[in-house]
Design an enzyme around this catalytic site. Structure first.
Site, PDB file in Angstrom:
ATOM      1  N   ASP A   1      -3.016  -2.886  -2.607  1.00  0.00           N
ATOM      2  CA  ASP A   1      -4.752  -1.941  -2.108  1.00  0.00           C
ATOM      3  C   ASP A   1      -3.844  -1.361  -3.825  1.00  0.00           C
ATOM      4  O   ASP A   1      -2.912  -0.854  -3.614  1.00  0.00           O
ATOM      5  CB  ASP A   1      -4.639  -1.085  -1.381  1.00  0.00           C
ATOM      6  CG  ASP A   1      -5.380  -0.488  -1.056  1.00  0.00           C
ATOM      7  OD1 ASP A   1      -5.575   1.124  -0.842  1.00  0.00           O
ATOM      8  OD2 ASP A   1      -6.653  -0.696  -1.995  1.00  0.00           O
ATOM      9  N   ASN A   2      -5.595  -0.440  -3.584  1.00  0.00           N
ATOM     10  CA  ASN A   2      -5.512   0.501  -5.382  1.00  0.00           C
ATOM     11  C   ASN A   2      -4.804   0.098  -6.482  1.00  0.00           C
ATOM     12  O   ASN A   2      -4.081   0.944  -7.602  1.00  0.00           O
ATOM     13  CB  ASN A   2      -4.380   1.053  -4.741  1.00  0.00           C
ATOM     14  CG  ASN A   2      -5.034   2.268  -3.419  1.00  0.00           C
ATOM     15  OD1 ASN A   2      -3.657   2.009  -2.917  1.00  0.00           O
ATOM     16  ND2 ASN A   2      -6.117   2.307  -3.360  1.00  0.00           N
TER      17      ASN A   2
ATOM     18  N   ASP B   1       0.593  -1.052   0.236  1.00  0.00           N
ATOM     19  CA  ASP B   1       0.312   0.009  -0.376  1.00  0.00           C
ATOM     20  C   ASP B   1       1.144   1.256  -0.279  1.00  0.00           C
ATOM     21  O   ASP B   1       0.622   2.021   0.486  1.00  0.00           O
ATOM     22  CB  ASP B   1      -0.991  -0.202   1.357  1.00  0.00           C
ATOM     23  CG  ASP B   1      -1.965   0.922   1.382  1.00  0.00           C
ATOM     24  OD1 ASP B   1      -2.913   0.995   2.139  1.00  0.00           O
ATOM     25  OD2 ASP B   1      -2.391   1.597  -0.049  1.00  0.00           O
TER      26      ASP B   1
ATOM     27  N   GLU C   1     -11.506   4.351  -1.264  1.00  0.00           N
ATOM     28  CA  GLU C   1     -11.508   4.307   0.784  1.00  0.00           C
ATOM     29  C   GLU C   1     -12.924   6.132   0.589  1.00  0.00           C
ATOM     30  O   GLU C   1     -12.659   6.746   0.093  1.00  0.00           O
ATOM     31  CB  GLU C   1     -10.806   4.949   1.910  1.00  0.00           C
ATOM     32  CG  GLU C   1      -9.982   5.657   0.955  1.00  0.00           C
ATOM     33  CD  GLU C   1      -8.431   5.105   0.440  1.00  0.00           C
ATOM     34  OE1 GLU C   1      -8.819   3.719  -0.428  1.00  0.00           O
ATOM     35  OE2 GLU C   1      -7.344   5.378  -0.185  1.00  0.00           O
TER      36      GLU C   1
ATOM     37  N   LYS D   1       2.154   3.310  -5.742  1.00  0.00           N
ATOM     38  CA  LYS D   1       1.636   2.288  -6.520  1.00  0.00           C
ATOM     39  C   LYS D   1       2.950   1.713  -7.741  1.00  0.00           C
ATOM     40  O   LYS D   1       2.670   0.734  -8.223  1.00  0.00           O
ATOM     41  CB  LYS D   1       0.874   2.354  -7.555  1.00  0.00           C
ATOM     42  CG  LYS D   1      -0.211   3.298  -6.237  1.00  0.00           C
ATOM     43  CD  LYS D   1      -0.407   2.667  -4.777  1.00  0.00           C
ATOM     44  CE  LYS D   1      -1.304   3.109  -3.585  1.00  0.00           C
ATOM     45  NZ  LYS D   1      -0.852   2.769  -2.589  1.00  0.00           N
TER      46      LYS D   1
HETATM   47  C1  LIG Z   1       8.944   3.248  -1.969  1.00  0.00           C
HETATM   48  N1  LIG Z   1       9.309   2.648  -0.772  1.00  0.00           N
HETATM   49  C2  LIG Z   1       8.396   3.138   0.593  1.00  0.00           C
HETATM   50  N2  LIG Z   1       9.589   2.528   1.387  1.00  0.00           N
HETATM   51  C3  LIG Z   1       8.672   3.047   2.659  1.00  0.00           C
HETATM   52  N3  LIG Z   1       7.410   3.704   2.714  1.00  0.00           N
HETATM   53  C4  LIG Z   1       6.844   4.716   2.044  1.00  0.00           C
HETATM   54  C5  LIG Z   1       7.915   4.362   0.385  1.00  0.00           C
HETATM   55  N4  LIG Z   1       6.763   4.494  -0.504  1.00  0.00           N
HETATM   56  C6  LIG Z   1       5.867   5.395   0.248  1.00  0.00           C
HETATM   57  N5  LIG Z   1       6.326   5.086   1.348  1.00  0.00           N
HETATM   58  C7  LIG Z   1       4.527   5.308   2.526  1.00  0.00           C
HETATM   59  O1  LIG Z   1       3.324   4.424   1.956  1.00  0.00           O
HETATM   60  C8  LIG Z   1       2.833   5.618   2.165  1.00  0.00           C
HETATM   61  C9  LIG Z   1       2.922   5.979   0.519  1.00  0.00           C
HETATM   62  C10 LIG Z   1       1.174   5.207   0.098  1.00  0.00           C
HETATM   63  C11 LIG Z   1       0.968   5.368  -0.946  1.00  0.00           C
HETATM   64  N6  LIG Z   1      -0.970   5.925  -1.005  1.00  0.00           N
HETATM   65  C12 LIG Z   1      -1.172   6.221  -2.559  1.00  0.00           C
HETATM   66  O2  LIG Z   1      -0.773   6.996  -3.404  1.00  0.00           O
HETATM   67  C13 LIG Z   1      -2.478   6.434  -1.958  1.00  0.00           C
HETATM   68  C14 LIG Z   1      -3.019   7.481  -2.829  1.00  0.00           C
HETATM   69  C15 LIG Z   1      -4.774   7.268  -2.654  1.00  0.00           C
HETATM   70  C16 LIG Z   1      -5.508   7.933  -3.504  1.00  0.00           C
HETATM   71  C17 LIG Z   1      -6.852   7.810  -4.577  1.00  0.00           C
HETATM   72  C18 LIG Z   1      -7.378   8.608  -5.112  1.00  0.00           C
HETATM   73  C19 LIG Z   1      -6.781   9.883  -4.939  1.00  0.00           C
HETATM   74  F1  LIG Z   1      -7.972  10.897  -5.524  1.00  0.00           F
HETATM   75  C20 LIG Z   1      -6.077  10.609  -4.016  1.00  0.00           C
HETATM   76  C21 LIG Z   1      -5.279   9.432  -3.580  1.00  0.00           C
HETATM   77  C22 LIG Z   1      -5.257   5.760  -2.552  1.00  0.00           C
HETATM   78  C23 LIG Z   1      -5.054   5.252  -1.589  1.00  0.00           C
HETATM   79  O3  LIG Z   1      -5.525   4.183  -0.848  1.00  0.00           O
HETATM   80  C24 LIG Z   1      -3.517   5.033  -1.474  1.00  0.00           C
HETATM   81  O4  LIG Z   1      -2.554   3.878  -0.872  1.00  0.00           O
HETATM   82  C25 LIG Z   1       2.719   7.210   2.283  1.00  0.00           C
HETATM   83  O5  LIG Z   1       3.393   6.939   4.247  1.00  0.00           O
HETATM   84  C26 LIG Z   1       4.744   7.211   1.985  1.00  0.00           C
HETATM   85  O6  LIG Z   1       5.618   7.754   3.322  1.00  0.00           O
HETATM   86 MG   LIG Z   2      -3.620   3.212  -0.308  1.00  0.00          MG
END
Ligand SMILES: CNc1ncnc2c1ncn2[C@@H]1O[C@H](/C=C/CNC(=O)c2cc(-c3ccc(F)cc3)cc(O)c2O)[C@@H](O)[C@H]1O
Ligand SMILES: [Mg+2]
Length: 214
Positions: A169-170, A141, A199, A144
């Site tokens: 997810d997603n 999650d 969600e 993406k």
């Molecule tokens: C790449 N390695 C990584 N290592 C550790 N943590 C990482 C990470 N990449 C990202 N993260 C963390 O995960 C999280 C990122 C999640 C990205 N999720 C989304 O973009 C997302 C986005 C939407 C979304 C859907 C529609 C919309 F209009 C706007 C947003 C819905 C979701 O359920 C999502 O999960 C943050 O906490 C980030 O700091």
């Molecule tokens: Mg998500």
């Protein structure tokens, strides 16, 4: 310099959820996201699918990529069998700080290891750091476009065994097309799509469950 959305979400948990009661933490976050501010938690509809897969797998070792505020971390950890643990990876220190407090409020901190840092650095160290041989369950999650590289990394590090379950997810919104292509056209995975909604909205989204065949 006001508060951030994760900080406001944490306040809502601290105000409205009973300490040591994971379900009330989940409900407080869902209420906040429905009635105050939308946030990218897996949510209650997809969360029920997550619950059913976690319950079916009943993992001894579970991994979550992307902790954010800890909503799905609490959802998963509350269903783990005794002695089992969840490792969750988060590279944003502000989100990690909020998640630690959400997790503490739920009372599930003894079942959860939150590792701060990028998944690409943490995954290769999981075996030595946590004394695990393989992962029973992985919840993807995070960004993406990182689902495929991190799935390949899990394979390369020997962290997947015959029967390991990946749940992403997603896969529709925002979408993870390369990931769907990877797991659906790969003989080493048996994949299935669970249709749901983004969600707190009625926009289509869903979870992809993929079993590693070894
Ligand atoms: C790449 N390695 C990584 N290592 C550790 N943590 C990482 C990470 N990449 C990202 N993260 C963390 O995960 C999280 C990122 C999640 C990205 N999720 C989304 O973009 C997302 C986005 C939407 C979304 C859907 C529609 C919309 F209009 C706007 C947003 C819905 C979701 O359920 C999502 O999960 C943050 O906490 C980030 O700091
Ligand atoms: Mg998500």
């Amino acid at each position: 310099t006001g508060s951030s959305r994760p900080q406001r979400l944490l306040k809502a948990v601290q105000r409205n959820a009973a300490k040591g009661d994971p379900q009330s933490v989940i409900s407080a976050i869902d209420y906040f996201c429905r009635h105050s501010e939308w946030a990218m938690n897996v949510g209650d509809e997809k969360g029920s699918i997550l619950d059913s897969v976690v319950s079916e797998v009943s993992p001894t070792t579970a991994l979550e990529l992307g902790t954010y505020c800890g909503y799905s971390t609490v959802r998963i950890a509350r269903l783990l069998p005794p002695g089992a643990s969840l490792i969750t990876l988060e590279f944003n220190p502000d989100y990690a700080a909020v998640a630690r407090q959400v997790i503490a409020h739920s009372g599930l901190q003894d079942k959860i290891h939150l590792v701060e840092g990028p998944s690409g650095d943490s995954i290769p160290k999981l075996k030595e750091r946590f004394g695990i041989t393989s992962l029973d369950f992985v919840f993807l999650d995070h960004w993406k476009d990182r689902y495929v590289p991190d799935t390949k990394l899990l394979e390369e590090c020997g962290l997947l065994r015959k029967g390991s379950v990946l749940l992403a997810d997603n896969v529709i919104c925002p979408g993870a097309p390369e990931y769907l292509d990877y797991v659906r056209n790969n003989p080493r995975y048996e994949s299935r799509y669970f249709q749901s909604h983004l969600e707190y909205t009625n926009v289509e989204d869903g979870l992809e469950k993929s079993v590693f065949l070894g």
